[in-house]
Design a protein around this motif. Structure first.
Motif, PDB file in Angstrom:
ATOM      1  N   THR A  28       0.830  -1.206   0.000  1.00 17.44           N
ATOM      2  CA  THR A  28       0.000   0.000   0.000  1.00 17.44           C
ATOM      3  C   THR A  28       0.862   1.252   0.000  1.00 17.44           C
ATOM      4  OG1 THR A  28      -1.743  -1.149   1.225  1.00 17.44           O
ATOM      5  CG2 THR A  28      -1.810   1.261   1.219  1.00 17.44           C
ATOM      6  N   ASP A  29       0.558   2.161  -0.905  1.00 18.07           N
ATOM      7  CA  ASP A  29       1.311   3.404  -1.050  1.00 18.07           C
ATOM      8  C   ASP A  29       0.304   4.525  -1.323  1.00 18.07           C
ATOM      9  OD1 ASP A  29       2.904   5.556  -1.746  1.00 18.07           O
ATOM     10  OD2 ASP A  29       4.087   4.469  -3.237  1.00 18.07           O
ATOM     11  N   GLU A  52      -2.271  -0.227   8.421  1.00 19.13           N
ATOM     12  CA  GLU A  52      -1.663  -1.392   9.046  1.00 19.13           C
ATOM     13  C   GLU A  52      -2.735  -2.302   9.666  1.00 19.13           C
ATOM     14  OE1 GLU A  52       1.386  -0.168  11.741  1.00 19.13           O
ATOM     15  OE2 GLU A  52       2.560   0.849  10.192  1.00 19.13           O
ATOM     16  N   CYS A  53      -3.728  -1.700  10.289  1.00 12.52           N
ATOM     17  CA  CYS A  53      -4.830  -2.466  10.873  1.00 12.52           C
ATOM     18  C   CYS A  53      -5.622  -3.189   9.786  1.00 12.52           C
ATOM     19  CB  CYS A  53      -5.725  -1.541  11.671  1.00 12.52           C
ATOM     20  SG  CYS A  53      -7.135  -2.358  12.459  1.00 12.52           S
ATOM     21  N   LEU A  54      -5.915  -2.487   8.685  1.00 10.50           N
ATOM     22  CA  LEU A  54      -6.644  -3.101   7.579  1.00 10.50           C
ATOM     23  C   LEU A  54      -5.874  -4.271   6.990  1.00 10.50           C
ATOM     24  CD1 LEU A  54      -8.159  -0.178   5.465  1.00 10.50           C
ATOM     25  CD2 LEU A  54      -9.413  -2.067   6.504  1.00 10.50           C
ATOM     26  N   ARG A  55      -4.576  -4.073   6.797  1.00 11.69           N
ATOM     27  CA  ARG A  55      -3.758  -5.137   6.204  1.00 11.69           C
ATOM     28  C   ARG A  55      -3.755  -6.372   7.106  1.00 11.69           C
ATOM     29  NH1 ARG A  55      -0.030  -6.076   2.002  1.00 11.69           N
ATOM     30  NH2 ARG A  55       0.464  -8.298   2.219  1.00 11.69           N
ATOM     31  N   THR A  56      -3.629  -6.158   8.405  1.00 17.75           N
ATOM     32  CA  THR A  56      -3.666  -7.274   9.345  1.00 17.75           C
ATOM     33  C   THR A  56      -4.999  -8.011   9.276  1.00 17.75           C
ATOM     34  OG1 THR A  56      -2.121  -6.193  10.869  1.00 17.75           O
ATOM     35  CG2 THR A  56      -3.506  -7.937  11.775  1.00 17.75           C
ATOM     36  N   THR A  57      -6.081  -7.249   9.206  1.00 14.88           N
ATOM     37  CA  THR A  57      -7.421  -7.840   9.107  1.00 14.88           C
ATOM     38  C   THR A  57      -7.548  -8.707   7.861  1.00 14.88           C
ATOM     39  OG1 THR A  57      -8.457  -6.008  10.306  1.00 14.88           O
ATOM     40  CG2 THR A  57      -9.885  -7.318   8.870  1.00 14.88           C
ATOM     41  N   LYS A  60      -5.281 -11.990   7.924  1.00 14.88           N
ATOM     42  CA  LYS A  60      -5.875 -13.043   8.756  1.00 14.88           C
ATOM     43  C   LYS A  60      -7.065 -13.691   8.056  1.00 14.88           C
ATOM     44  CE  LYS A  60      -4.496 -11.191  13.268  1.00 14.88           C
ATOM     45  NZ  LYS A  60      -4.967 -10.616  14.563  1.00 14.88           N
ATOM     46  N   TYR A  61      -7.881 -12.857   7.408  1.00 12.25           N
ATOM     47  CA  TYR A  61      -9.057 -13.391   6.713  1.00 12.25           C
ATOM     48  C   TYR A  61      -8.654 -14.259   5.527  1.00 12.25           C
ATOM     49  CZ  TYR A  61     -12.878 -13.480   3.368  1.00 12.25           C
ATOM     50  OH  TYR A  61     -13.803 -13.896   2.448  1.00 12.25           O
ATOM     51  N   ILE A  62      -7.690 -13.798   4.728  1.00 11.38           N
ATOM     52  CA  ILE A  62      -7.296 -14.526   3.521  1.00 11.38           C
ATOM     53  C   ILE A  62      -6.625 -15.858   3.863  1.00 11.38           C
ATOM     54  CG2 ILE A  62      -5.719 -14.437   1.535  1.00 11.38           C
ATOM     55  CD1 ILE A  62      -6.480 -11.448   1.317  1.00 11.38           C
ATOM     56  N   GLU A  63      -6.010 -15.948   5.026  1.00 14.27           N
ATOM     57  CA  GLU A  63      -5.477 -17.240   5.472  1.00 14.27           C
ATOM     58  C   GLU A  63      -6.596 -18.273   5.575  1.00 14.27           C
ATOM     59  OE1 GLU A  63      -3.385 -16.909   9.112  1.00 14.27           O
ATOM     60  OE2 GLU A  63      -1.709 -15.767   8.276  1.00 14.27           O
ATOM     61  N   LYS A  64      -7.775 -17.822   5.971  1.00 15.05           N
ATOM     62  CA  LYS A  64      -8.915 -18.718   6.128  1.00 15.05           C
ATOM     63  C   LYS A  64      -9.658 -18.941   4.815  1.00 15.05           C
ATOM     64  CE  LYS A  64      -9.625 -17.169  10.906  1.00 15.05           C
ATOM     65  NZ  LYS A  64     -10.554 -16.490  11.851  1.00 15.05           N
ATOM     66  N   GLU A  65      -9.707 -17.904   3.976  1.00 10.60           N
ATOM     67  CA  GLU A  65     -10.407 -17.990   2.688  1.00 10.60           C
ATOM     68  C   GLU A  65      -9.508 -17.487   1.568  1.00 10.60           C
ATOM     69  OE1 GLU A  65     -14.922 -17.801   2.384  1.00 10.60           O
ATOM     70  OE2 GLU A  65     -14.465 -16.156   3.754  1.00 10.60           O
ATOM     71  N   ALA A 102     -11.438  -4.403  -5.974  1.00 10.74           N
ATOM     72  CA  ALA A 102     -11.849  -3.209  -5.231  1.00 10.74           C
ATOM     73  C   ALA A 102     -10.943  -2.901  -4.053  1.00 10.74           C
ATOM     74  CB  ALA A 102     -13.290  -3.379  -4.737  1.00 10.74           C
ATOM     75  N   VAL A 103      -9.811  -3.591  -3.939  1.00 14.15           N
ATOM     76  CA  VAL A 103      -8.992  -3.441  -2.735  1.00 14.15           C
ATOM     77  C   VAL A 103      -8.342  -2.062  -2.638  1.00 14.15           C
ATOM     78  CG1 VAL A 103      -6.869  -4.438  -3.734  1.00 14.15           C
ATOM     79  CG2 VAL A 103      -7.286  -4.551  -1.252  1.00 14.15           C
ATOM     80  N   ALA A 104      -7.860  -1.505  -3.742  1.00 18.69           N
ATOM     81  CA  ALA A 104      -7.222  -0.188  -3.683  1.00 18.69           C
ATOM     82  C   ALA A 104      -8.235   0.880  -3.288  1.00 18.69           C
ATOM     83  CB  ALA A 104      -6.580   0.159  -5.024  1.00 18.69           C
ATOM     84  N   GLY A 105      -9.436   0.789  -3.852  1.00 17.30           N
ATOM     85  CA  GLY A 105     -10.482   1.729  -3.492  1.00 17.30           C
ATOM     86  C   GLY A 105     -10.877   1.615  -2.038  1.00 17.30           C
ATOM     87  N   LEU A 106     -10.925   0.382  -1.530  1.00 16.56           N
ATOM     88  CA  LEU A 106     -11.280   0.149  -0.135  1.00 16.56           C
ATOM     89  C   LEU A 106     -10.279   0.803   0.806  1.00 16.56           C
ATOM     90  CD1 LEU A 106     -10.722  -1.872   2.526  1.00 16.56           C
ATOM     91  CD2 LEU A 106     -13.071  -1.236   1.979  1.00 16.56           C
ATOM     92  N   PHE A 107      -8.996   0.615   0.561  1.00 13.44           N
ATOM     93  CA  PHE A 107      -7.981   1.211   1.425  1.00 13.44           C
ATOM     94  C   PHE A 107      -8.029   2.736   1.364  1.00 13.44           C
ATOM     95  CE2 PHE A 107      -6.425  -2.930   2.135  1.00 13.44           C
ATOM     96  CZ  PHE A 107      -5.455  -2.889   3.142  1.00 13.44           C
ATOM     97  N   ALA A 108      -8.230   3.293   0.164  1.00 16.01           N
ATOM     98  CA  ALA A 108      -8.330   4.747   0.043  1.00 16.01           C
ATOM     99  C   ALA A 108      -9.524   5.277   0.818  1.00 16.01           C
ATOM    100  CB  ALA A 108      -8.432   5.145  -1.433  1.00 16.01           C
TER     101      ALA A 108
END
Length: 250
Positions: A28-29, A52-57, A60-65, A102-108
């Motif tokens: 993320t930049d 950083e909080c979003l990335r951690t979330t 963890k989720y992608i490890e499961k799915e 949609a991940v870049a839009g979500l982080f923005a």
């Protein structure tokens, strides 16, 4: 503002209008710009903590799915998925593609909302790899970089003042590191919801396989009322639809 890979376009924002700074974490930049009178040094740490909080979330989720990250088609997250992942999946489903579109839009958006909730800001721009979350007090003209096209930087998208935040997202098959299955030099989408703008930019960009496809894709976009404006550039062809004025810059 210019949209292209090297990100030197960030210097094109009027420094008298926007005081800008960057926040980075792993892939993320972000470039964050606010009106100078509203700037607070604490914005940096607030934005940094949020990404950083979003990335951690998400990690963890992608490890499961893991298929949430891998899928190129609409994907239905489990009930245990974080709400952000569900929103991404819903936006991507409307565009007919995978949720990571949609991940870049979500982080923005998430960083933008965090700043708006914690600070009093007149104008705000959050840019994440060509995807932009905005709140504008005055009109803004964005110049569109379109790779080697002769139309590159010759077309400006006029963005009117708008108190509510909205999104402008760009996809390209010839510029930047993001995956695209098309060959468009630029596909720019404006929506109230930046996640939809991000997903639609990718989906429509995938459909542009040659300059001859520009008009066809513009017509296909008519069935999506969520798209306020669409600009497609492919070599020497340009297609335009929607509410925003386009301006010749050169």
């Amino acid at each position: 503002m210019k949209l292209f890979e090297e990100r030197t376009y960030r210097t094109q924002f009027n420094s008298e209008r926007f005081l800008g700074f960057e926040v980075k974490h792993l892939e993320t930049d972000l470039w964050i710009g606010v009106d100078p009178a509203s700037f607070d040094e604490k914005m940096r740490s607030v934005a940094q903590s949020k990404i950083e909080c979003l990335r951690t979330t998400f990690d963890k989720y992608i490890e499961k799915e893991p298929f949430f990250k891998k899928s190129l088609k609409p994907f239905q997250p489990s009930e245990a998925a974080p709400k952000e992942a569900v929103e991404m999946a819903e936006a991507a489903e409307k565009a007919g593609i995978g949720p990571m579109s949609a991940v870049a839009g979500l982080f923005a958006r998430e960083v933008g909302q965090e700043i708006l909730q914690n600070f009093s800001v007149e104008e705000l721009v959050i840019e994440n790899g060509g995807d932009i979350y905005l709140c504008l007090k005055d009109e803004l003209v964005l110049s569109v970089f379109a790779g080697e096209s002769i139309l590159s930087e010759r077309i400006g998208l006029v963005i009117p003042a708008k108190k509510e935040a909205f999104g402008i997202c760009t996809s390209a098959g010839t510029v930047g590191p993001s995956i695209s299955y098309g060959v468009a030099d630029a596909v720019v989408v404006v929506c109230d919801d930046i996640l939809l703008a991000d997903a639609f930019a990718t989906a429509l960009g995938n459909k542009v396989k040659s300059p001859d496809h520009v008009e066809k894709v513009i017509r296909q976009a008519e069935k999506y009322p969520e798209i306020q404006s669409l600009l497609i550039i492919c070599e020497d062809k340009v297609g335009i639809k929607g509410e925003n004025e386009m301006r010749i810059l050169k």
